[in-house]
Design a protein around this motif. Structure first.
Motif, mmCIF file in Angstrom:
data_model
loop_
_atom_site.group_PDB
_atom_site.id
_atom_site.type_symbol
_atom_site.label_atom_id
_atom_site.label_comp_id
_atom_site.label_asym_id
_atom_site.label_seq_id
_atom_site.Cartn_x
_atom_site.Cartn_y
_atom_site.Cartn_z
ATOM 1 N N PRO B 10 -59.143 31.923 15.433
ATOM 2 C CA PRO B 10 -60.164 30.855 15.308
ATOM 3 C C PRO B 10 -61.139 30.813 16.476
ATOM 4 O O PRO B 10 -62.265 30.346 16.321
ATOM 5 C CB PRO B 10 -59.329 29.575 15.261
ATOM 6 C CG PRO B 10 -57.982 29.993 14.817
ATOM 7 C CD PRO B 10 -57.778 31.398 15.280
ATOM 8 N N LEU B 11 -60.692 31.319 17.621
ATOM 9 C CA LEU B 11 -61.594 31.288 18.782
ATOM 10 C C LEU B 11 -62.846 32.099 18.547
ATOM 11 O O LEU B 11 -63.888 31.857 19.143
ATOM 12 C CB LEU B 11 -60.870 31.834 20.020
ATOM 13 C CG LEU B 11 -59.749 30.980 20.580
ATOM 14 C CD1 LEU B 11 -59.027 31.722 21.670
ATOM 15 C CD2 LEU B 11 -60.317 29.695 21.120
ATOM 16 N N GLN B 13 -64.368 32.449 15.579
ATOM 17 C CA GLN B 13 -65.117 32.035 14.407
ATOM 18 C C GLN B 13 -66.359 31.246 14.822
ATOM 19 O O GLN B 13 -66.358 30.556 15.844
ATOM 20 C CB GLN B 13 -64.240 31.196 13.474
ATOM 21 C CG GLN B 13 -62.957 31.905 13.077
ATOM 22 C CD GLN B 13 -63.180 33.317 12.567
ATOM 23 O OE1 GLN B 13 -64.036 33.552 11.729
ATOM 24 N NE2 GLN B 13 -62.420 34.274 13.092
ATOM 25 N N TYR B 16 -66.873 27.416 16.591
ATOM 26 C CA TYR B 16 -65.616 27.015 17.211
ATOM 27 C C TYR B 16 -65.885 26.106 18.412
ATOM 28 O O TYR B 16 -66.729 26.416 19.243
ATOM 29 C CB TYR B 16 -64.838 28.247 17.651
ATOM 30 C CG TYR B 16 -63.593 27.894 18.446
ATOM 31 C CD1 TYR B 16 -62.469 27.402 17.811
ATOM 32 C CD2 TYR B 16 -63.576 28.021 19.825
ATOM 33 C CE1 TYR B 16 -61.345 27.074 18.525
ATOM 34 C CE2 TYR B 16 -62.459 27.689 20.551
ATOM 35 C CZ TYR B 16 -61.338 27.212 19.894
ATOM 36 O OH TYR B 16 -60.236 26.876 20.613
ATOM 37 N N ASP B 17 -65.207 24.990 18.463
ATOM 38 C CA ASP B 17 -65.333 24.048 19.572
ATOM 39 C C ASP B 17 -63.943 23.876 20.161
ATOM 40 O O ASP B 17 -63.039 23.363 19.495
ATOM 41 C CB ASP B 17 -65.884 22.718 19.062
ATOM 42 C CG ASP B 17 -66.119 21.729 20.189
ATOM 43 O OD1 ASP B 17 -66.527 20.601 19.916
ATOM 44 O OD2 ASP B 17 -65.883 22.093 21.359
ATOM 45 N N HIS B 21 -61.152 22.192 17.816
ATOM 46 C CA HIS B 21 -60.409 23.131 16.976
ATOM 47 C C HIS B 21 -59.344 23.896 17.731
ATOM 48 O O HIS B 21 -58.942 24.958 17.287
ATOM 49 C CB HIS B 21 -61.397 24.141 16.359
ATOM 50 C CG HIS B 21 -62.514 23.494 15.621
ATOM 51 N ND1 HIS B 21 -63.842 23.650 15.976
ATOM 52 C CD2 HIS B 21 -62.511 22.641 14.569
ATOM 53 C CE1 HIS B 21 -64.600 22.961 15.180
ATOM 54 N NE2 HIS B 21 -63.837 22.335 14.315
ATOM 55 N N ARG B 22 -58.951 23.387 18.861
ATOM 56 C CA ARG B 22 -57.959 24.146 19.633
ATOM 57 C C ARG B 22 -56.660 24.257 18.830
ATOM 58 O O ARG B 22 -56.085 23.279 18.408
ATOM 59 C CB ARG B 22 -57.681 23.454 20.959
ATOM 60 C CG ARG B 22 -56.674 24.205 21.804
ATOM 61 C CD ARG B 22 -56.423 23.430 23.056
ATOM 62 N NE ARG B 22 -57.570 23.497 23.950
ATOM 63 C CZ ARG B 22 -57.826 24.521 24.755
ATOM 64 N NH1 ARG B 22 -57.026 25.548 24.787
ATOM 65 N NH2 ARG B 22 -58.863 24.505 25.526
ATOM 66 N N THR B 23 -56.237 25.469 18.611
ATOM 67 C CA THR B 23 -54.956 25.715 17.954
ATOM 68 C C THR B 23 -54.050 26.375 18.967
ATOM 69 O O THR B 23 -54.467 26.708 20.073
ATOM 70 C CB THR B 23 -55.143 26.642 16.750
ATOM 71 O OG1 THR B 23 -55.803 27.806 17.206
ATOM 72 C CG2 THR B 23 -55.959 25.982 15.663
ATOM 73 N N THR B 58 -62.868 30.820 25.507
ATOM 74 C CA THR B 58 -63.640 31.344 24.396
ATOM 75 C C THR B 58 -63.409 32.828 24.192
ATOM 76 O O THR B 58 -63.636 33.328 23.111
ATOM 77 C CB THR B 58 -65.131 31.116 24.638
ATOM 78 O OG1 THR B 58 -65.457 31.662 25.901
ATOM 79 C CG2 THR B 58 -65.463 29.646 24.597
#
Lengths: 98, 164
Positions: B10-11, B13, B16-17, B21-23, B58
């Motif tokens: 996801p980083l 995509q 991405y914030d 959106h930290r997973t 990032t």
């Protein structure tokens, strides 16, 4: 989507630019009408029956018309600067979002 | 066990914030512990962990040097793609508008210079007189605005450098 803060700045700049442009156009239109009246009066005169009182009056009107034209110039500058400032706000927002 | 291509992280995509959106991203130590793929163990490289900051969030490929070598090439390539700065279109518009303003002022000035002396430039009606006065009054604002826009263009570049 533009956030509310940026949108507020943009609306303020657009309103300022439109107000400046409107005022400048109104002043220039008025100045053009006055200038035409002055020109018509001067062209209707010949050397023998020149009315000095009316001449001074139309001189003053011509001078006022010129002043209005002078004032319109910085107002138009306000419009140009508002447009460029709005583009700058959008550019800065683009940089901050990246 | 097949390793998931890190480019699908996801980083990487768009939009991405890290704040929202930290997973759970495997830490450097966890990645180091992951077994290398067959025949690629000799190509894995150990690098010291960087202190956590925004840039390393990032670009996890920069801080994970222990991923398989064949994948490493792809990740560094995708990271390079992400690193490429996209031009700011508004900054370009600002530059073009400023140059156009200065050019317009020059054209209006040249028209004024070429005016025939001893001949009234005011027209016979209000519209033509207004048009003449309008172009006359617009010359200095265009020059001023163009120069100011050019300065703003330079300031934007300087501020962006300071942000980076």
């Amino acid at each position: 989507m533009i956030d509310r803060r940026t949108l507020g700045w943009l609306i303020a700049l657009v309103v300022t630019g439109l107000a400046c442009a409107g005022l400048a156009i109104w002043l220039l239109h008025w100045a053009a009408e006055l200038q035409l009246q002055v020109n018509h009066w001067y062209t209707s005169q010949n050397g023998s029956n020149y009315d000095e009182v009316k001449g001074a009056f139309f001189d003053r009107i011509g001078s006022n018309a010129y002043s209005m034209e002078t004032i319109a110039s910085p107002l138009l500058a306000g419009t140009v600067i508002a447009i460029l400032a709005a583009i700058t706000v959008l550019a800065r927002r683009w940089d901050l979002r990246r | 066990m097949a390793e998931v291509d890190p480019r699908f992280d996801p980083l990487f995509q768009r939009g991405y914030d890290p704040a929202r959106h930290r997973t759970k991203v495997p830490r450097v130590e966890e990645r180091r512990e992951a077994p290398p793929l067959r025949g690629e163990a000799s190509r894995s490289v150990e690098t010291p962990a960087e202190p956590p900051n925004r840039r390393s969030d990032t670009l996890p490929a920069e801080r994970s040097g222990s991923i398989d070598g064949s994948i490493d090439g792809q990740t560094s390539e995708s990271a390079d793609d992400l690193e490429l700065p996209r031009r700011n279109p508004y900054r370009l518009i600002l530059l073009i508008a400023s140059i156009a303003c200065i050019g317009g002022a020059a054209v209006l000035f040249w028209r004024r210079v070429e005016d025939t002396p001893y001949q009234s430039s005011y027209g016979p009606d209000v519209a033509s007189t207004f048009a003449y006065q309008f172009t006359d009054a617009l010359m200095v604002p265009l020059l001023t605005g163009g120069l100011l826009g050019f300065c703003l263009w330079l300031v934007l570049g300087a501020v962006k450098r300071a942000d980076d």
